[in-house]
Motif scaffolding. Structure first.
Motif, PDB file in Angstrom:
ATOM      1  N   SER A   5       0.834  -1.213   0.000  1.00  0.00           N
ATOM      2  CA  SER A   5       0.000   0.000   0.000  1.00  0.00           C
ATOM      3  C   SER A   5       0.859   1.249   0.000  1.00  0.00           C
ATOM      4  CB  SER A   5      -0.933  -0.009   1.215  1.00  0.00           C
ATOM      5  OG  SER A   5      -1.833  -1.101   1.163  1.00  0.00           O
ATOM      6  N   GLN A   6       1.930   1.236   0.818  1.00  0.00           N
ATOM      7  CA  GLN A   6       2.814   2.399   0.859  1.00  0.00           C
ATOM      8  C   GLN A   6       3.492   2.609  -0.490  1.00  0.00           C
ATOM      9  OE1 GLN A   6       3.272   4.678   3.492  1.00  0.00           O
ATOM     10  NE2 GLN A   6       4.174   5.750   1.737  1.00  0.00           N
ATOM     11  N   GLY A   7       3.861   1.511  -1.144  1.00  0.00           N
ATOM     12  CA  GLY A   7       4.472   1.621  -2.459  1.00  0.00           C
ATOM     13  C   GLY A   7       3.531   2.233  -3.474  1.00  0.00           C
ATOM     14  N   LEU A   8       2.240   1.851  -3.364  1.00  0.00           N
ATOM     15  CA  LEU A   8       1.248   2.400  -4.273  1.00  0.00           C
ATOM     16  C   LEU A   8       1.049   3.899  -4.026  1.00  0.00           C
ATOM     17  CD1 LEU A   8      -0.756   1.718  -6.519  1.00  0.00           C
ATOM     18  CD2 LEU A   8      -2.464   1.218  -4.750  1.00  0.00           C
ATOM     19  N   VAL A   9       1.022   4.306  -2.752  1.00  0.00           N
ATOM     20  CA  VAL A   9       0.888   5.726  -2.422  1.00  0.00           C
ATOM     21  C   VAL A   9       2.095   6.515  -2.932  1.00  0.00           C
ATOM     22  CG1 VAL A   9       0.837   7.391  -0.517  1.00  0.00           C
ATOM     23  CG2 VAL A   9      -0.611   5.358  -0.432  1.00  0.00           C
ATOM     24  N   ASP A  10       3.278   5.970  -2.719  1.00  0.00           N
ATOM     25  CA  ASP A  10       4.489   6.642  -3.198  1.00  0.00           C
ATOM     26  C   ASP A  10       4.460   6.789  -4.711  1.00  0.00           C
ATOM     27  OD1 ASP A  10       5.373   6.742  -0.605  1.00  0.00           O
ATOM     28  OD2 ASP A  10       6.734   5.019  -0.786  1.00  0.00           O
ATOM     29  N   LYS A  11       3.998   5.754  -5.391  1.00  0.00           N
ATOM     30  CA  LYS A  11       3.928   5.800  -6.846  1.00  0.00           C
ATOM     31  C   LYS A  11       2.922   6.859  -7.300  1.00  0.00           C
ATOM     32  CE  LYS A  11       3.300   2.794 -10.884  1.00  0.00           C
ATOM     33  NZ  LYS A  11       3.004   1.404 -11.340  1.00  0.00           N
ATOM     34  N   ALA A  12       1.785   6.950  -6.584  1.00  0.00           N
ATOM     35  CA  ALA A  12       0.771   7.939  -6.937  1.00  0.00           C
ATOM     36  C   ALA A  12       1.303   9.355  -6.717  1.00  0.00           C
ATOM     37  CB  ALA A  12      -0.493   7.717  -6.098  1.00  0.00           C
ATOM     38  N   GLN A  13       2.021   9.576  -5.619  1.00  0.00           N
ATOM     39  CA  GLN A  13       2.562  10.905  -5.352  1.00  0.00           C
ATOM     40  C   GLN A  13       3.612  11.304  -6.388  1.00  0.00           C
ATOM     41  OE1 GLN A  13       3.846  10.362  -1.236  1.00  0.00           O
ATOM     42  NE2 GLN A  13       2.142  11.649  -0.518  1.00  0.00           N
ATOM     43  N   ALA A  14       4.329  10.325  -6.896  1.00  0.00           N
ATOM     44  CA  ALA A  14       5.385  10.610  -7.867  1.00  0.00           C
ATOM     45  C   ALA A  14       4.854  10.742  -9.294  1.00  0.00           C
ATOM     46  CB  ALA A  14       6.444   9.511  -7.817  1.00  0.00           C
TER      47      ALA A  14
END
Length: 276
Positions: A5-14
Motif C-alpha cells: 500500500s505504501q508503495g502504491l501511495v508513493d507511486k501515486a505521489q510521484a
C-alpha cells in the motif's frame, strides 16, 4: 499501512512531479515564494518570467518582456485568430470556446514565425565567426534551400514598415547599453535584414515577429517559448474581440457578408443518369 500500500501511495505521489508550484491546505507556493508575498508586489510579466524561468527577472528584463507582449496583442479582425474567435461567438459558443478556437489556429504560419525566426537567429549565432555578414549569407542559403524563400520575421503583407519595430528596437538597444542584454541577437537581426536587401535588391524590413524574436532571444528564452509567449499576448486580443462580438447579438456571422458570393470552380450543372 502495508509495504504494498505504501508503495502504491508513493507511486501515486510521484505520478506528477513539478518544480513550479507547491500547494497544501491554506498554502500556495510559486517557485518557493508564498503567493501572498507576490500579490500586489510583482507584475504579470514578472509572474510569467517566474513561472517559465524559475526566478524573478530584473527590472530591465521585465520591461523588455512586457514591451514585447504589449506589442503583439492584436492586429485587427482580419487576423485569422481574431476572426475565428468572433465567428465562433456568433455560433452560440461560450467565451472560453471562442478564445480556444482563436488560439488553436496559431500554428506554423499564423503564430509560428516568431519561433522560426528565433531558430534562424540561433543558426546564425552558432555559425558566426569574425564575419557576421558572410555567416548570415551562408545560413540564409541553407535556410532557403530547406524552407523556401519566405524568411520568417521579415516583410509584412499589410505594413510597408511595421510601426511596432522601431520602438521595440530602441528598447533593446537601451537594454544592451545598460547591460540587461548582450545585443548579439539585435545585431544578428539587423544583419539578416541587410542580407535580404543584398540578395533581393530591395528592403524587406523586420516585422513584429522578427523584433520579438530578437527580444525573446536576448532574454534567453528557447525558440519554442517564443510561440508560447506570442500566444499569451495574442490571447488578450482574441478575448477582447470575442467579448466585443458577444455584445452585438449577431448570429452565424461567416467570413464574408452574404451579399458577396464565393467562387465556385467545380463541374457545370449536370443531371444524374436516370438509370442509376
Amino acid at each position: 499501512m502495508s509495504d504494498d500500500s505504501q508503495g502504491l501511495v508513493d507511486k501515486a505521489q510521484a505520478w506528477w512531479n513539478t518544480r513550479i508550484i507547491d500547494i497544501h491546505p491554506g498554502e500556495i507556493g510559486i517557485r518557493g515564494y508564498p503567493i501572498q508575498e507576490l500579490i500586489g508586489r510583482i507584475s504579470f510579466p514578472d509572474m510569467i518570467w517566474l513561472m517559465t524561468r524559475g526566478e524573478l527577472p530584473s527590472k530591465g528584463q521585465s520591461k523588455l518582456l512586457e514591451a514585447a507582449l504589449v506589442a503583439s496583442v492584436d492586429h485587427g479582425p482580419h487576423a485569422p485568430s481574431i476572426a475565428i474567435a468572433r465567428m465562433a461567438v456568433t455560433c452560440g459558443v461560450d467565451l472560453n470556446n471562442a478564445v480556444a478556437s482563436g488560439v488553436n489556429v496559431l500554428g506554423d504560419i499564423h503564430g509560428g514565425p516568431g519561433q522560426q525566426c528565433m531558430e534562424l537567429y540561433e543558426e546564425v549565432r552558432a555559425a558566426s565567426g569574425n564575419d557576421l555578414a558572410a555567416s548570415t549569407d551562408r545560413v540564409l542559403d541553407s535556410y532557403i534551400a530547406r524552407n523556401g524563400k519566405i524568411i520568417p520575421g521579415f516583410g509584412h503583407r499589410f505594413h510597408p514598415v511595421d510601426p511596432r519595430v522601431a520602438p521595440l528596437f530602441a528598447l533593446v538597444e537601451s537594454a544592451s547599453r545598460d547591460g540587461t542584454v548582450s545585443g548579439n541577437y539585435a545585431r544578428i537581426g539587423r544583419e539578416v535584414e541587410a542580407a535580404l536587401r543584398r540578395r533581393t535588391g530591395k528592403a524587406i524590413p523586420m516585422n513584429i515577429d522578427g523584433i520579438t524574436a530578437v527580444i525573446f532571444s536576448e532574454l534567453g528564452f528557447p525558440p519554442p517559448m517564443g510561440r508560447g509567449l506570442f500566444i499569451l499576448s495574442r490571447s488578450v486580443g482574441i478575448l477582447s474581440h470575442a467579448w466585443e462580438q458577444t455584445q452585438l447579438n449577431q448570429r452565424i456571422k461567416g467570413p464574408m457578408p452574404k451579399e458577396i458570393p464565393y467562387t465556385y470552380s467545380g463541374p457545370e450543372r449536370r443531371s444524374l443518369d436516370p438509370d442509376r
